[in-house]
Scaffold this motif. Structure first.
Motif, mmCIF file in Angstrom:
data_model
loop_
_atom_site.group_PDB
_atom_site.id
_atom_site.type_symbol
_atom_site.label_atom_id
_atom_site.label_comp_id
_atom_site.label_asym_id
_atom_site.label_seq_id
_atom_site.Cartn_x
_atom_site.Cartn_y
_atom_site.Cartn_z
ATOM 1 N N ALA A 74 20.304 42.795 29.694
ATOM 2 C CA ALA A 74 18.961 43.203 30.173
ATOM 3 C C ALA A 74 17.893 43.573 29.268
ATOM 4 O O ALA A 74 16.653 43.376 29.354
ATOM 5 N N LEU A 75 18.333 44.600 28.188
ATOM 6 C CA LEU A 75 17.288 44.836 27.217
ATOM 7 C C LEU A 75 16.784 43.693 26.293
ATOM 8 O O LEU A 75 15.596 43.345 26.041
ATOM 9 N N ARG A 76 17.598 42.772 26.364
ATOM 10 C CA ARG A 76 17.073 41.418 25.617
ATOM 11 C C ARG A 76 16.260 40.511 26.446
ATOM 12 O O ARG A 76 15.755 39.451 26.125
ATOM 13 N N GLY A 77 16.221 40.834 27.610
ATOM 14 C CA GLY A 77 15.278 39.987 28.575
ATOM 15 C C GLY A 77 16.264 38.913 29.097
ATOM 16 O O GLY A 77 15.869 37.858 29.552
ATOM 17 N N GLU A 78 17.415 38.702 28.957
ATOM 18 C CA GLU A 78 18.314 37.789 29.423
ATOM 19 C C GLU A 78 19.633 38.194 30.350
ATOM 20 O O GLU A 78 20.847 38.241 30.158
ATOM 21 N N PRO A 79 19.163 38.981 31.486
ATOM 22 C CA PRO A 79 20.197 39.338 32.339
ATOM 23 C C PRO A 79 21.345 38.524 32.766
ATOM 24 O O PRO A 79 20.844 37.075 32.881
ATOM 25 N N TYR A 80 22.503 38.943 33.089
ATOM 26 C CA TYR A 80 23.460 37.985 33.557
ATOM 27 C C TYR A 80 23.289 37.560 35.149
ATOM 28 O O TYR A 80 22.992 38.483 35.816
ATOM 29 N N HIS A 81 23.533 36.355 35.509
ATOM 30 C CA HIS A 81 23.309 36.214 37.049
ATOM 31 C C HIS A 81 24.820 36.295 37.602
ATOM 32 O O HIS A 81 24.909 36.442 38.910
ATOM 33 N N LEU A 82 25.874 36.400 36.725
ATOM 34 C CA LEU A 82 27.122 36.894 37.712
ATOM 35 C C LEU A 82 27.918 37.381 36.661
ATOM 36 O O LEU A 82 28.180 37.034 35.436
ATOM 37 N N ALA A 83 28.792 38.350 37.079
ATOM 38 C CA ALA A 83 29.824 38.957 36.521
ATOM 39 C C ALA A 83 31.284 38.629 37.081
ATOM 40 O O ALA A 83 31.422 38.785 38.084
ATOM 41 N N VAL A 84 32.214 38.280 36.187
ATOM 42 C CA VAL A 84 33.487 37.867 36.627
ATOM 43 C C VAL A 84 34.562 38.789 36.092
ATOM 44 O O VAL A 84 34.538 38.956 34.799
ATOM 45 N N ALA A 85 35.377 39.865 36.934
ATOM 46 C CA ALA A 85 36.518 40.412 36.223
ATOM 47 C C ALA A 85 37.587 39.331 36.415
ATOM 48 O O ALA A 85 38.006 38.858 37.553
ATOM 49 N N ALA A 86 38.514 39.140 35.274
ATOM 50 C CA ALA A 86 39.550 38.050 35.277
ATOM 51 C C ALA A 86 40.735 38.729 34.595
ATOM 52 O O ALA A 86 40.503 39.295 33.759
ATOM 53 N N GLY A 87 41.791 37.921 34.940
ATOM 54 C CA GLY A 87 43.046 37.918 34.068
ATOM 55 C C GLY A 87 44.035 37.815 34.968
ATOM 56 O O GLY A 87 44.065 37.096 35.896
ATOM 57 N N VAL A 193 25.248 48.573 39.213
ATOM 58 C CA VAL A 193 24.167 49.238 38.688
ATOM 59 C C VAL A 193 22.902 48.435 38.274
ATOM 60 O O VAL A 193 21.600 48.595 38.334
ATOM 61 N N HIS A 194 23.529 47.050 37.949
ATOM 62 C CA HIS A 194 22.445 46.079 37.498
ATOM 63 C C HIS A 194 22.170 45.048 38.490
ATOM 64 O O HIS A 194 21.468 44.048 38.316
ATOM 65 N N ASP A 195 22.626 45.377 39.587
ATOM 66 C CA ASP A 195 22.219 44.395 40.875
ATOM 67 C C ASP A 195 22.884 42.937 40.370
ATOM 68 O O ASP A 195 22.291 42.199 40.763
ATOM 69 N N THR A 196 23.835 42.831 39.913
ATOM 70 C CA THR A 196 24.439 41.719 39.585
ATOM 71 C C THR A 196 25.634 41.443 40.394
ATOM 72 O O THR A 196 26.602 42.124 40.714
ATOM 73 N N PRO A 197 25.734 40.161 41.026
ATOM 74 C CA PRO A 197 27.031 39.727 41.955
ATOM 75 C C PRO A 197 28.181 39.810 40.992
ATOM 76 O O PRO A 197 28.181 39.412 39.649
ATOM 77 N N VAL A 198 29.216 39.952 41.623
ATOM 78 C CA VAL A 198 30.419 40.176 40.873
ATOM 79 C C VAL A 198 31.702 39.470 41.591
ATOM 80 O O VAL A 198 31.831 39.144 42.707
#
Length: 245
Positions: A74-87, A193-198
């Motif tokens: 977010a500070l780089r101005g490149e927020p993620y569009h999606l987060a994936v927990a995986a394993g 917190v970042h309003d990012t879908p997961v």
């Protein structure tokens, strides 16, 4: 599209990376206490760029590492569009036998709360927060269909189940559960917190219950995880459905 993938250990991270881009040379970025592995370009609207992070075991480690990565982006101005927990993880029979892949419809904190004479009280019942995060329904359905996977709740625990009694208790409390793991809820809390879908994707290496390491199929589960991320890449690069619903 910019994707953050959070696993517990390096073997899971590398399996996901191979699925996303098997020919990509490793590119690394540093975070405090962690190294991100990057695949893809992602600067243009079409290509997929993924940052993969081995956060450590457990929801606290996952939340701390995912939060650091999300904030740095977010500070780089490149927020993620999606987060994936995986394993890999344990599977609840008959919903998800060994060898299955589970795509979460909800990520549930299964042991965050309080004991009482009436039984376990989840954190939301106590009024101290939420006990579950919903995953984007259209995206989750599309990913599960592409993988031939089970769509079900994935439980996050701080203590892995090791007895039949505990497995039965979790199954009674969460009859829709497909898998148990230890990081998903931490990633989901950081993403919120970042309003990012997961999303959460788990390849089942063993049955939830008594710990019989001789019956675990870790190699097969890692191979299934790699294939899962190959399919996930295809779904995301098609651009439909968007991962924001």
């Amino acid at each position: 599209m910019r994707l953050l993938v959070v696993t517990a250990v390096t073997a899971e991270r590398e399996a996901a990376a191979r699925g996303l881009d098997p020919a990509a040379p490793p590119t690394e970025l540093t975070l405090p206490g962690h190294v991100l592995r990057r695949t893809g370009d992602g600067n243009a609207p079409g290509p997929l760029r993924a940052d993969l992070l081995a956060a450590g075991v457990g929801p606290a480690a996952a939340a701390a590492a995912a939060g650091a990565a999300l904030t740095a982006a977010a500070l780089r101005g490149e927020p993620y569009h999606l987060a994936v927990a995986a394993g890999i993880g344990g599977g609840f029979a008959p919903n998800a036998p060994v060898g299955a892949v589970v795509v979460a419809d909800r990520i549930v904190a299964a042991d965050l709360g309080a004991d009482s004479p009436e039984g376990f009280l989840p954190i939301d019942t106590l009024g101290f927060g939420r006990a579950a995060h919903a995953c984007p329904p259209r995206l989750g359905t599309a990913v599960a269909r592409a993988l031939g996977a089970t769509r079900a709740s994935v439980l996050t625990v701080s203590t892995a189940t090791g007895t039949a009694e505990r497995a039965r208790a979790l199954a009674r409390a969460h009859p829709d559960a497909g898998a148990e793991a230890m990081e998903g809820f931490g990633v989901a809390e950081a993403a919120a917190v970042h309003d990012t879908p997961v999303l959460e994707i788990r390849a089942v290496s063993n049955a939830v219950g008594p710990r019989d390491r001789s019956a675990w199929r870790i190699g097969e589960a890692l191979a299934a995880l790699q294939q899962s991320f190959c399919a996930l890449r295809t779904v995301l690069e098609k651009g439909a459905p968007p991962p924001y619903d």
